[in-house]
Design an enzyme around this catalytic site. Structure first.
Site, PDB file in Angstrom:
ATOM      1  N   LYS A   1      -8.465  -0.784  14.489  1.00 34.58           N
ATOM      2  CA  LYS A   1      -7.099  -0.801  13.950  1.00 34.58           C
ATOM      3  C   LYS A   1      -7.180  -0.449  12.473  1.00 34.58           C
ATOM      4  O   LYS A   1      -8.113  -0.894  11.779  1.00 34.58           O
ATOM      5  CB  LYS A   1      -6.505  -2.206  14.151  1.00 34.58           C
ATOM      6  CG  LYS A   1      -5.043  -2.343  13.730  1.00 34.58           C
ATOM      7  CD  LYS A   1      -4.507  -3.747  14.032  1.00 34.58           C
ATOM      8  CE  LYS A   1      -3.040  -3.899  13.673  1.00 34.58           C
ATOM      9  NZ  LYS A   1      -2.498  -5.240  14.018  1.00 34.58           N
TER      10      LYS A   1
ATOM     11  N   SER B   1       1.796  -5.334  16.775  1.00 34.39           N
ATOM     12  CA  SER B   1       1.605  -4.245  15.850  1.00 34.39           C
ATOM     13  C   SER B   1       0.351  -3.412  16.135  1.00 34.39           C
ATOM     14  O   SER B   1       0.214  -2.324  15.592  1.00 34.39           O
ATOM     15  CB  SER B   1       1.515  -4.799  14.426  1.00 34.39           C
ATOM     16  OG  SER B   1       0.336  -5.586  14.276  1.00 34.39           O
TER      17      SER B   1
ATOM     18  N   SER C   1       0.230  -9.710  17.979  1.00 30.73           N
ATOM     19  CA  SER C   1      -0.044  -8.270  17.884  1.00 30.73           C
ATOM     20  C   SER C   1      -1.254  -7.745  18.635  1.00 30.73           C
ATOM     21  O   SER C   1      -1.440  -6.537  18.702  1.00 30.73           O
ATOM     22  CB  SER C   1      -0.167  -7.867  16.425  1.00 30.73           C
ATOM     23  OG  SER C   1       1.109  -7.745  15.887  1.00 30.73           O
TER      24      SER C   1
HETATM   25  N1  GLN Z   1       5.771  -9.381  15.708  1.00 27.04           N
HETATM   26  C1  GLN Z   1       5.254 -10.305  14.765  1.00 27.04           C
HETATM   27  C2  GLN Z   1       5.627  -9.889  13.363  1.00 27.04           C
HETATM   28  O1  GLN Z   1       6.252  -8.896  13.229  1.00 27.04           O
HETATM   29  C3  GLN Z   1       3.757 -10.436  14.895  1.00 27.04           C
HETATM   30  C4  GLN Z   1       3.020  -9.292  14.351  1.00 27.04           C
HETATM   31  C5  GLN Z   1       1.535  -9.525  14.349  1.00 27.04           C
HETATM   32  O2  GLN Z   1       1.002 -10.298  15.138  1.00 27.04           O
HETATM   33  N2  GLN Z   1       0.864  -8.875  13.424  1.00 27.04           N
HETATM   34  O3  GLN Z   1       5.340 -10.525  12.418  1.00 27.04           O
END
Ligand code: GLN
Length: 486
Positions: free
Chosen positions: A77, A152, A176
């Site tokens: 990532k 994400s 995410s």
């Molecule tokens: N959807 C959540 C956020 O926007 C989690 C994102 C994540 O786990 N990085 O914060």
């Protein structure tokens, strides 16, 4: 189909010289070249360094000095710093950032012999549930063009699902790893907070962020976690606990396992076909001899508001370093220092990130700290207490990973609340610091659906054991999407 093989089969084939590391890497690079314009799963592809590394691994294999995962093609990532390679966190702010060192995760993976094919697309600074917040554009879900891959770590999950790498790394602050894994039909694990080092991982919300693997199966995830996990003196929140061999527990019988189901996970808002898939899985666990019982997590209903105070609060502090002076994009011809700060940050950050910086700064400001931030922290503690009570009764908790399968791009962009509600089942384990995985459990409207397995602290082995036993009984995890390009 080299690109759809399990890690074990790939390593076996390399051992037997069915193909060389170079041939394998070249195979994946050709696929990336053919499909990435459409999928947009990679921000950066490292063809040259991957081939160079492959030759080294071929030599090490011939010399008998190969590390355990020698030649395994993976992707990171783009939130992990990679020495000499652009590291963007999906943001314009870091569009020109070449990291001067490797994150601990990257270092451990390459020491184990994996070969990085490149850096995967993601929501800007990992803020998002659909991968629609990346400066580098949306990622297409390999199962249906025009559909989100989940966020994400959308690029990492899509790359595994489409066979553009054998496995990948992700990070999970509120879901995410698990959510894109569910939506792309692959297996992902968010370890216990502190199990995997955060050093060199670009910070979003430091008390919630955790790195973990995304792969085709629980067995693959176990193999990768063996490499990623462990104490790191460079990360002060890293746990100083021995790392078990996660592949050892995979084949334990599950008949003595006590599995908890939380009725609140099955109320309004859960897609019907997703619910059906989960109910079938519950029956399968029951017939394999596991005991199913109800548990309660009453504080879950407060998790979203608490998370969306705590995460932005930490983000607003973490992102203050991107000021165009110390780090990040700098605007052209600033008039004075204040203009430099303002324009650099205005140009460098996207809309969602700006919004969260504002919410976070507000929640931390003197007049509102007690009303919002302190309250959210109190809720966080109560959520943890819910889990402590539940794990006195059961070994694992299972339920849906996300309320719906992947949706069309743009479908939820105008409705922030419904986007944030995507995280309802995943964020509680981040708030409590618990490990949790998502594994493929079926389809809804022809899109993959995930089953979430939450474990007690450091019980990754138990989670992977249940996941692996499920994958021995079912074939959801070996289904692959139709090729996106001929
Ligand atoms: N959807 C959540 C956020 O926007 C989690 C994102 C994540 O786990 N990085 O914060």
């Amino acid at each position: 189909m080299k690109h759809a093989q399990s890690i074990k089969s790939i390593l076996n084939a390399l051992d037997k010289k069915d193909y060389s590391c170079r041939e394998l890497v070249q195979h994946f690079l050709t696929r990336i070249q053919a499909q990435n314009d459409h999928l947009n799963a990679y921000i950066t592809v490292c063809s040259e360094s991957a081939l160079k590394h492959a030759d080294l691994m071929d030599q090490a294999r011939s010399a008998g000095t190969a590390p355990p995962l020698a030649g395994l093609p993976i992707a990171h990532k783009d939130i992990f710093c990679t020495n000499g390679i652009k590291t963007t966190a999906g943001s314009r702010m870091l569009n020109n950032f070449i990291a001067p060192y490797d994150a601990t995760v990257v270092d451990k993976m390459s020491t184990a012999g994996t070969i990085s094919l490149g850096k995967t697309n993601m929501d800007e600074f990992a803020m998002g549930s659909s991968n629609e917040n990346s400066f580098y554009g949306n990622v297409n879900n390999p199962w249906a063009a025009g559909t989100i891959p989940g966020g994400s770590s959308g690029g990492s999950a899509a790359a595994v699902a489409a066979g553009l790498c054998a496995a990948s790394t992700g990070t999970d602050t509120g879901g995410s790893i698990r959510q894109p894994a569910a939506m792309c039909g692959v297996t992902g694990l968010k370890p216990t907070y502190g199990r995997v080092s955060r050093w060199g991982m670009i910070a979003y919300a430091s008390s919630l962020d955790q790195a973990g693997p995304i792969a085709r199966s629980a067995e693959d995830v176990a193999i990768l976690l063996n490499v990623m996990a462990g104490h790191d003196p460079k990360d002060s929140t890293s746990l100083n606990e021995a790392v078990p061999d996660y592949t050892q527990a995979l084949n334990r019988p599950i008949k003595s396992l006590k599995i908890g189901i939380c009725p609140a996970h099955f109320r309004d808002g859960l897609d019907q076909q997703t619910e059906q898939a989960i109910q079938i899985a519950i029956k399968q666990f029951e017939s394999a001899g596991a005991t199913i019982s109800e548990i309660n997590l009453p504080m879950t209903k407060h998790a979203i508001p608490a998370y969306y105070i705590i995460a932005p609060a930490e983000a607003s502090a973490n992102l203050s370093r991107y000021d165009g002076v110390r780090f990040g994009h700098r605007c052209d011809q600033p008039q004075n220092i204040s203009d430099l700060y303002k324009r650099s940050r205005a140009e460098g950050f996207g809309k969602e990130v700006k919004q969260r910086i504002m919410v976070g700064s507000f929640a931390l400001s003197a007049g509102y700290y007690d009303a919002y931030y302190r309250k959210a922290q109190q809720i966080r503690r109560l959520i943890k207490n819910d889990f402590i009570a539940a794990f006195n009764k059961v070994d694992l908790i299972i339920g849906p990973t996300a309320p719906s399968p992947a949706f069309k791009m743009g479908e939820k962009s105008a409705d922030q609340i419904s986007m944030y509600l995507q995280d309802i089942y995943t964020i509680t384990s981040n708030l409590a610091g618990l490990p949790a995985a998502s594994i493929p459990v079926g389809f809804s409207n022809n899109m993959p659906v995930g089953l979430q397995i939450i474990g007690n602290y450091l019980d990754e082995s138990k989670i992977l054991n249940l996941a692996h036993q499920f994958q021995l009984m079912t074939d959801w995890h070996i289904q692959t999407p139709a090729e996106t390009t001929p």
